[in-house]
Design a protein around this motif. Structure first.
Motif, PDB file in Angstrom:
ATOM      1  N   ALA A  60      67.911 -11.246  21.690  1.00 58.49           N
ATOM      2  CA  ALA A  60      66.741 -11.779  22.382  1.00 58.49           C
ATOM      3  C   ALA A  60      66.382 -13.100  21.721  1.00 58.49           C
ATOM      4  O   ALA A  60      65.888 -13.138  20.598  1.00 58.49           O
ATOM      5  N   VAL A  63      57.010 -14.842  26.555  1.00 61.05           N
ATOM      6  CA  VAL A  63      57.405 -15.144  25.180  1.00 61.05           C
ATOM      7  C   VAL A  63      56.502 -14.378  24.231  1.00 61.05           C
ATOM      8  O   VAL A  63      55.415 -13.919  24.591  1.00 61.05           O
ATOM      9  N   HIS A  64      56.965 -14.239  22.990  1.00 60.65           N
ATOM     10  CA  HIS A  64      56.138 -13.622  21.954  1.00 60.65           C
ATOM     11  C   HIS A  64      54.948 -14.534  21.654  1.00 60.65           C
ATOM     12  O   HIS A  64      55.097 -15.747  21.529  1.00 60.65           O
ATOM     13  N   LYS A  65      53.817 -13.971  21.519  1.00 61.19           N
ATOM     14  CA  LYS A  65      52.597 -14.728  21.188  1.00 61.19           C
ATOM     15  C   LYS A  65      52.341 -14.667  19.693  1.00 61.19           C
ATOM     16  O   LYS A  65      52.644 -13.695  19.038  1.00 61.19           O
ATOM     17  N   TRP A 111      64.648 -16.291  20.407  1.00 60.51           N
ATOM     18  CA  TRP A 111      63.269 -16.706  20.120  1.00 60.51           C
ATOM     19  C   TRP A 111      62.911 -17.907  20.981  1.00 60.51           C
ATOM     20  O   TRP A 111      63.747 -18.794  21.187  1.00 60.51           O
ATOM     21  N   PRO A 112      61.695 -17.968  21.554  1.00 63.29           N
ATOM     22  CA  PRO A 112      60.567 -17.054  21.383  1.00 63.29           C
ATOM     23  C   PRO A 112      60.445 -16.011  22.492  1.00 63.29           C
ATOM     24  O   PRO A 112      59.389 -15.397  22.640  1.00 63.29           O
ATOM     25  N   TRP A 113      61.487 -15.826  23.277  1.00 65.89           N
ATOM     26  CA  TRP A 113      61.406 -14.915  24.412  1.00 65.89           C
ATOM     27  C   TRP A 113      61.326 -13.466  23.936  1.00 65.89           C
ATOM     28  O   TRP A 113      61.875 -13.117  22.897  1.00 65.89           O
ATOM     29  N   SER A 114      60.696 -12.636  24.744  1.00 68.18           N
ATOM     30  CA  SER A 114      60.439 -11.242  24.365  1.00 68.18           C
ATOM     31  C   SER A 114      61.482 -10.282  24.911  1.00 68.18           C
ATOM     32  O   SER A 114      61.281  -9.072  24.879  1.00 68.18           O
TER      33      SER A 114
END
Length: 311
Positions: A70, A309-311, A72-75
């Protein structure tokens, strides 16, 4: 794909696919949602040649991106949501550019007509013209998001010229210029009567990706969007391996944020062009090209499946 007057392509052996994804063996039976194609062509360059080796360099550099899963920054992991296959390099008769034009338009046309999207690696920027011709046959005039140091709208070039492609695209009605935008420009062009909105590199560097994306979204609206990314849109500090480098360009960070910020728009295809590995240093240009292409694919998946994306 029917290939007329084609030789086995120089530099055409597929040593590896992009991201080690499966190679297309039968386009009509393929379940891929996106098909990658390499176009090892640089006969339309006006400066340093070598972009014919770009597809191989981008694929090779993608080996640095495979391990991440996965990205970064995708979830999410892209493979779980988007099917991508690599069709290898286009066949055409080297030294006869018209065979490139005919075969590339036919090949992209077969991808688009089957409901798939095309991700195309150049090669010099001339390859975008036959790609747009294929897209326009299905979609009509498309909105263009074009990243480059040059506008490529010059009207005085030769028949095969990587600096005239968007002049011809407008003349042929392939792009909806009132809903198209050029980003990162930092070379001269005739401003009066210029068909596209331009956000030059100085403006983007001063105002940042968020303000730039607001202008992009206001310009393209809900039109089908084709993204054409000339790697010389990046500053040579980040992309020295290109035929016509121009200082004071975009950073890779800025470019990735611009691609990522297109999520939710009607994206129909992309090319990454003008990677010339002979002038590269430590594969950084090829890696930038591969990363930008991969980011685009994440955006396609995120748009379709409402991911983030990850926060």
């Amino acid at each position: 794909m029917s290939v007329a007057n084609a030789d086995l392509p120089l530099y055409g052996e597929l040593g590896m696919t992009f991201m080690q994804w499966p190679q297309v063996t039968n386009l009509e039976r393929s379940d891929a949602e996106v098909v990658v194609t390499g176009v090892p062509f640089d006969l339309a360059t006006s400066g340093r040649p070598g972009a014919r080796l770009g597809p191989a360099a981008i694929r090779q550099a993608s080996a640095n991106l495979i391990w991440e899963g996965a990205r970064w920054p995708w979830s999410f992991a892209l493979d779980d949501y988007l099917a991508v296959e690599d069709s290898g390099n286009l066949l055409f008769k080297h030294g006869e550019p018209q065979t490139l034009v005919d075969n590339l338009e036919a090949h992209i046309g077969s991808i688009v007509s089957s409901g798939k999207k095309a991700l195309t690696f150049g090669g010099d920027h001339f390859i975008t013209l036959p790609v747009l011709r294929a897209y326009a046959k299905k979609y009509g005039p498309v909105a263009l998001v074009h990243v480059d140091a040059h506008t490529d709208t010059y009207s005085g070039g030769s028949r095969y010229d990587h600096g005239t492609i968007f002049h011809h695209a407008v003349q042929e009605g392939l792009v909806d210029h009132e809903h198209s935008i050029q980003l990162g420009i930092r070379t001269s062009y005739t401003v009066e009567g210029h068909p596209f909105e331009v956000l030059d590199a100085a403006w983007i560097n001063d105002h940042g990706p968020t303000a730039t994306l607001e202008r992009i979204r206001a310009r393209v609206g809900d039109k089908p969007i084709y993204v054409s990314f000339d790697i010389d849109g990046l500053d040579p500090a980040f992309a020295p391996g290109t035929g016509t480098p121009v200082v004071a360009g975009l950073t890779v960070d800025c470019a990735l944020k611009l691609i990522r910020g297109l999520q939710g728009l009607d994206l129909i295809g992309m090319d990454v062009v003008e990677v010339a590995p002979a002038y590269d240093n430590a594969e950084i240009t090829a890696l930038a090209g591969a990363t930008l292409a991969l980011e685009f694919l994440y955006v396609l998946a995120a748009t379709t499946h409402s991911l983030g994306v990850h926060k």
